[in-house]
Design a protein around this motif. Sequence first.
Motif, PDB file in Angstrom:
ATOM      1  N   ASP A  55     -12.697 -26.029  40.642  1.00 23.86           N
ATOM      2  CA  ASP A  55     -13.357 -25.542  41.854  1.00 23.86           C
ATOM      3  C   ASP A  55     -14.689 -26.278  42.032  1.00 23.86           C
ATOM      4  OD1 ASP A  55     -14.562 -24.204  43.927  1.00 23.86           O
ATOM      5  OD2 ASP A  55     -14.469 -22.214  43.013  1.00 23.86           O
ATOM      6  N   PRO A  56     -14.770 -27.242  42.971  1.00 26.20           N
ATOM      7  CA  PRO A  56     -16.019 -28.001  43.121  1.00 26.20           C
ATOM      8  C   PRO A  56     -17.174 -27.141  43.636  1.00 26.20           C
ATOM      9  CG  PRO A  56     -14.484 -28.529  44.898  1.00 26.20           C
ATOM     10  CD  PRO A  56     -13.730 -27.666  43.923  1.00 26.20           C
ATOM     11  N   GLY A  57     -16.871 -26.063  44.321  1.00 27.53           N
ATOM     12  CA  GLY A  57     -17.928 -25.209  44.844  1.00 27.53           C
ATOM     13  C   GLY A  57     -18.675 -24.451  43.772  1.00 27.53           C
ATOM     14  N   LEU A  58     -18.029 -24.214  42.636  1.00 23.95           N
ATOM     15  CA  LEU A  58     -18.681 -23.479  41.549  1.00 23.95           C
ATOM     16  C   LEU A  58     -19.539 -24.396  40.693  1.00 23.95           C
ATOM     17  CD1 LEU A  58     -18.971 -20.742  40.075  1.00 23.95           C
ATOM     18  CD2 LEU A  58     -16.984 -21.386  38.695  1.00 23.95           C
ATOM     19  N   GLY A  59     -19.084 -25.640  40.507  1.00 23.95           N
ATOM     20  CA  GLY A  59     -19.854 -26.600  39.713  1.00 23.95           C
ATOM     21  C   GLY A  59     -19.829 -26.329  38.229  1.00 23.95           C
ATOM     22  N   LEU A  60     -18.718 -25.801  37.726  1.00 24.46           N
ATOM     23  CA  LEU A  60     -18.601 -25.479  36.299  1.00 24.46           C
ATOM     24  C   LEU A  60     -18.105 -26.698  35.529  1.00 24.46           C
ATOM     25  CD1 LEU A  60     -18.785 -23.060  34.256  1.00 24.46           C
ATOM     26  CD2 LEU A  60     -16.326 -22.752  34.626  1.00 24.46           C
ATOM     27  N   THR A  61     -18.803 -27.066  34.467  1.00 22.81           N
ATOM     28  CA  THR A  61     -18.402 -28.159  33.589  1.00 22.81           C
ATOM     29  C   THR A  61     -17.834 -27.586  32.288  1.00 22.81           C
ATOM     30  OG1 THR A  61     -20.560 -28.295  32.498  1.00 22.81           O
ATOM     31  CG2 THR A  61     -20.246 -29.593  34.520  1.00 22.81           C
ATOM     32  N   PRO A  62     -17.048 -28.382  31.518  1.00 27.68           N
ATOM     33  CA  PRO A  62     -16.535 -27.862  30.237  1.00 27.68           C
ATOM     34  C   PRO A  62     -17.630 -27.373  29.297  1.00 27.68           C
ATOM     35  CG  PRO A  62     -15.353 -29.855  30.848  1.00 27.68           C
ATOM     36  CD  PRO A  62     -16.483 -29.703  31.847  1.00 27.68           C
ATOM     37  N   GLY A  63     -18.746 -28.104  29.242  1.00 22.76           N
ATOM     38  CA  GLY A  63     -19.839 -27.662  28.372  1.00 22.76           C
ATOM     39  C   GLY A  63     -20.423 -26.331  28.806  1.00 22.76           C
ATOM     40  N   ALA A  64     -20.643 -26.175  30.125  1.00 23.60           N
ATOM     41  CA  ALA A  64     -21.167 -24.912  30.638  1.00 23.60           C
ATOM     42  C   ALA A  64     -20.166 -23.786  30.447  1.00 23.60           C
ATOM     43  CB  ALA A  64     -21.526 -25.057  32.118  1.00 23.60           C
ATOM     44  N   ALA A  65     -18.872 -24.109  30.584  1.00 25.87           N
ATOM     45  CA  ALA A  65     -17.834 -23.091  30.399  1.00 25.87           C
ATOM     46  C   ALA A  65     -17.840 -22.558  28.975  1.00 25.87           C
ATOM     47  CB  ALA A  65     -16.458 -23.680  30.736  1.00 25.87           C
ATOM     48  N   GLY A  66     -18.007 -23.451  27.995  1.00 26.34           N
ATOM     49  CA  GLY A  66     -18.087 -22.999  26.610  1.00 26.34           C
ATOM     50  C   GLY A  66     -19.325 -22.162  26.353  1.00 26.34           C
ATOM     51  N   LEU A 112     -18.558 -12.194  42.408  1.00 28.76           N
ATOM     52  CA  LEU A 112     -19.482 -12.525  43.493  1.00 28.76           C
ATOM     53  C   LEU A 112     -20.279 -13.796  43.235  1.00 28.76           C
ATOM     54  CD1 LEU A 112     -20.885  -8.933  44.145  1.00 28.76           C
ATOM     55  CD2 LEU A 112     -19.383 -10.215  45.679  1.00 28.76           C
ATOM     56  N   ALA A 113     -20.279 -14.293  41.993  1.00 26.42           N
ATOM     57  CA  ALA A 113     -21.144 -15.408  41.610  1.00 26.42           C
ATOM     58  C   ALA A 113     -20.765 -16.691  42.332  1.00 26.42           C
ATOM     59  CB  ALA A 113     -21.082 -15.621  40.097  1.00 26.42           C
ATOM     60  N   GLY A 114     -21.808 -17.432  42.748  1.00 23.72           N
ATOM     61  CA  GLY A 114     -21.577 -18.703  43.429  1.00 23.72           C
ATOM     62  C   GLY A 114     -22.007 -19.902  42.617  1.00 23.72           C
ATOM     63  N   ALA A 115     -22.474 -19.674  41.385  1.00 23.23           N
ATOM     64  CA  ALA A 115     -22.936 -20.760  40.527  1.00 23.23           C
ATOM     65  C   ALA A 115     -22.753 -20.338  39.065  1.00 23.23           C
ATOM     66  CB  ALA A 115     -24.407 -21.084  40.811  1.00 23.23           C
ATOM     67  N   PRO A 116     -22.740 -21.311  38.131  1.00 22.32           N
ATOM     68  CA  PRO A 116     -22.537 -20.965  36.718  1.00 22.32           C
ATOM     69  C   PRO A 116     -23.558 -19.982  36.165  1.00 22.32           C
ATOM     70  CG  PRO A 116     -22.199 -23.312  37.041  1.00 22.32           C
ATOM     71  CD  PRO A 116     -22.730 -22.772  38.341  1.00 22.32           C
TER      72      PRO A 116
END
Length: 455
Positions: A55-66, A112-116
């Motif tokens: 999802d490009p709108g969220l901007g989540l990267t693998p590092g941030a996901a971990g 509801l979150a729009g960012a990490p």
Amino acid sequence: MSPTGMSRTGPPPSTGRRHTFRSVAPVLALCWLAVFFDGMDVNVYGAVMPHMLDDPGLGLTPGAAGAIGSWTTFGMLIGALGTGTLTDWLGRRPVLVVSVLVFSAGSAVCALAGAPGPFGAGRFFAGLGLGGLMPLCLSMVMEFAPPRRAALATGLLMTSYHAGGMFATGLGLTLAPALGWRWVFWAGVLPAVVAAPLLLRLLPESPGVLLAKGRTAEAEAVADRYGMARPAPADAPAQGAKGRLAAVLALFRPGVRLATPLLWLASFCGLLLVYGVSTWLPQMMRASGYGLTSSVSFLLIINAGGIAGMLIAGRIADRYGPVRVSALWFLLTAAGALLLGARLPLGVTYVVVAATGVWLFSAQVMVYAAANRVYPAAERATGLGWVTGIGRTGAVAGPWLGGTLAATANDQLGFTAFALAGLLGALAIGSVPLARRLGRRPATASLPETAGAEP
């Protein structure tokens, strides 16, 4: 004798009702429902992570996901350590209801979150509630279960965690592709609507807690209603601030002082495996060359294996002891993790994933069953709270480790790391009986065990 090995006093149940699984089925069913939603919420993140990363709108990267996965489990650590102590003071039922409401609210924040950043805050908040729920339900089921069936009751309870995980995976496979990943988190609000009212209305309070509060008649009435032996003063947790401190210090008294850190280490390894695999298995399998649908379905299969494993491990542990079962299951988990790191045919991989699920999740649950035999009734909630709470550092490390390896394109090393955790967990839990013998002072070695038979 009680499951802790302590003689119970007081008159027998006035109703004459037998203490069986049937007599305590309402308590087991309500706790099962609560843990079902716990498993759903924990596994939702792993089930929708591939969609969130896309999802490009969220901007989540693998590092941030971990890192976010670790924030969740850090919240669980705080929740488990705090709840294990607060529940002896405030009561099991109200704290359990608050835990359900808190993690439901956290799921709504995630939806509801729009960012990490806000999403991670929602997962941390959810973790506070999730961390408190598990030790509460475990202590309730262990208290109400027939003494000789405590391990089986624990296994039955934890089947709900994996049923919830399978439900979350089903949502990830169906709801996320059709409506988006946010709707899966909106489903996480259901516990506040379904489980919280039922728990508040139908779940009984712990007889031991009632007795500690001086509500003796209510404590005996609850025990009679469910066919339990009436609680003795030794079963009641100490009250007040000094009582809370004494309960924690009791985890290091002679006989358990060396076993306690080993239980913590085993729980660390077990929860590193549980949360590391739950969070990263789909992405790790995707990196190994499997398709997106197959990768997410592996999470469904491993949780199905987990349900079977709980029933198998519980029955065997009641006969041979939870320590032996947990140590063997940790070793088998290590072997399964190494096999998953190999590129096997799809059909064979499904079999290995299912078998690994049989061992992985119940290895950790048998750590809890072992703690039930190590700590007496008055210390059980605090002991379990600290075993699960300290173990949550493993739950923090698992998602973080998976995210770090994914961010550096070393996903395959995750399987090796999980295998090493299985070996260390086997060593830790397998050493508990020896530690209990070494931890006794010579002057007290001949006294009756406060925590019953060796685990």
